[in-house]
Motif scaffolding. Structure first.
Motif, mmCIF file in Angstrom:
data_model
loop_
_atom_site.group_PDB
_atom_site.id
_atom_site.type_symbol
_atom_site.label_atom_id
_atom_site.label_comp_id
_atom_site.label_asym_id
_atom_site.label_seq_id
_atom_site.Cartn_x
_atom_site.Cartn_y
_atom_site.Cartn_z
ATOM 1 N N GLU A 34 45.230 25.707 38.408
ATOM 2 C CA GLU A 34 44.469 26.857 37.743
ATOM 3 C C GLU A 34 44.971 27.483 36.564
ATOM 4 O OE1 GLU A 34 43.179 29.536 40.510
ATOM 5 O OE2 GLU A 34 42.752 28.123 42.198
ATOM 6 N N VAL A 36 45.734 30.365 34.560
ATOM 7 C CA VAL A 36 45.978 31.844 34.872
ATOM 8 C C VAL A 36 46.493 32.470 33.468
ATOM 9 C CG1 VAL A 36 47.424 33.183 36.151
ATOM 10 C CG2 VAL A 36 46.738 31.175 37.015
ATOM 11 N N GLN A 107 47.526 35.732 39.368
ATOM 12 C CA GLN A 107 46.389 35.071 40.022
ATOM 13 C C GLN A 107 45.505 36.239 40.360
ATOM 14 O OE1 GLN A 107 47.565 31.767 42.455
ATOM 15 N NE2 GLN A 107 46.752 30.595 40.867
ATOM 16 N N PRO A 108 44.284 36.707 39.590
ATOM 17 C CA PRO A 108 43.683 37.877 39.894
ATOM 18 C C PRO A 108 43.020 37.553 41.708
ATOM 19 C CG PRO A 108 42.906 37.302 37.691
ATOM 20 C CD PRO A 108 43.986 36.212 38.349
ATOM 21 N N LYS A 109 42.709 36.505 41.783
ATOM 22 C CA LYS A 109 42.233 36.148 43.068
ATOM 23 C C LYS A 109 43.052 36.702 44.313
ATOM 24 C CE LYS A 109 43.033 31.467 43.791
ATOM 25 N NZ LYS A 109 42.689 30.147 43.903
ATOM 26 N N GLU A 110 44.696 36.672 44.065
ATOM 27 C CA GLU A 110 45.515 36.906 44.947
ATOM 28 C C GLU A 110 45.855 38.559 45.084
ATOM 29 O OE1 GLU A 110 49.091 34.749 44.079
ATOM 30 O OE2 GLU A 110 47.785 32.922 44.480
ATOM 31 N N TRP A 111 45.106 39.279 44.290
ATOM 32 C CA TRP A 111 45.377 40.568 44.163
ATOM 33 C C TRP A 111 44.122 41.457 44.463
ATOM 34 C CZ3 TRP A 111 49.865 43.453 42.291
ATOM 35 C CH2 TRP A 111 50.789 42.296 41.943
ATOM 36 N N ASP A 113 41.001 43.866 43.691
ATOM 37 C CA ASP A 113 40.461 44.026 42.779
ATOM 38 C C ASP A 113 40.814 45.359 41.837
ATOM 39 O OD1 ASP A 113 38.980 41.987 43.182
ATOM 40 O OD2 ASP A 113 37.232 42.899 44.105
ATOM 41 N N VAL A 116 43.940 44.836 39.740
ATOM 42 C CA VAL A 116 44.152 43.840 38.723
ATOM 43 C C VAL A 116 44.378 44.235 37.457
ATOM 44 C CG1 VAL A 116 43.150 41.783 37.624
ATOM 45 C CG2 VAL A 116 43.057 42.159 40.109
#
Length: 130
Positions: A34, A36, A107-111, A113, A116
């Protein structure tokens, strides 16, 4: 008194002459197939020298996990005094001959919201500290 002034001025001029110019760029890197977004910094120096300092720098942020083909992963990062136990930072280092490029991102999806934007601001500040 005048000797002290000249000594301080000379020391300041020598220090600024040998200082390295820091340019931080917002760039994208491939992490787990992906793209990033993160911050990269071009440093003067051989890969081996910069790599050892880069690893020391990352150890001050959190726990380092070295993976074979992926970037270095920093778990439980401590950014500006706030520990993110579930957060993961990704760090790359690239050899460009006489210069070395380092990259730091998330990776924003691992944090969460809410974290971020704050973490991205802290990453940019960290990039200047190296």
């Amino acid at each position: 008194m005048i000797k002290k002034f000249f000594a301080i001025t000379f020391t300041f001029l020598c220090a600024t002459t040998f200082a390295q110019t820091i340019t931080i760029k917002k760039t994208n890197e491939r992490v787990k197939s992906e793209s990033v977004e993160g911050y990269s910094n071009e440093l003067d120096g051989k890969f081996t020298d910069v790599n050892s300092q880069w690893n020391k720098f990352l150890k001050n942020i959190g726990k380092i996990k070295f993976l074979s083909s992926e970037p270095v992963v920093v778990t439980a990062p401590n950014l500006n005094g706030t520990v993110y136990p579930n957060g993961i930072l990704c760090a790359h280092i690239f050899d460009n001959g006489n210069t070395t490029r380092v990259w730091l991102g998330i990776q924003p999806k691992e944090w969460a919201d809410r974290d971020v934007d704050d973490v991205n601001k802290q990453l940019e500040k960290l990039s200047y500290q190296l």
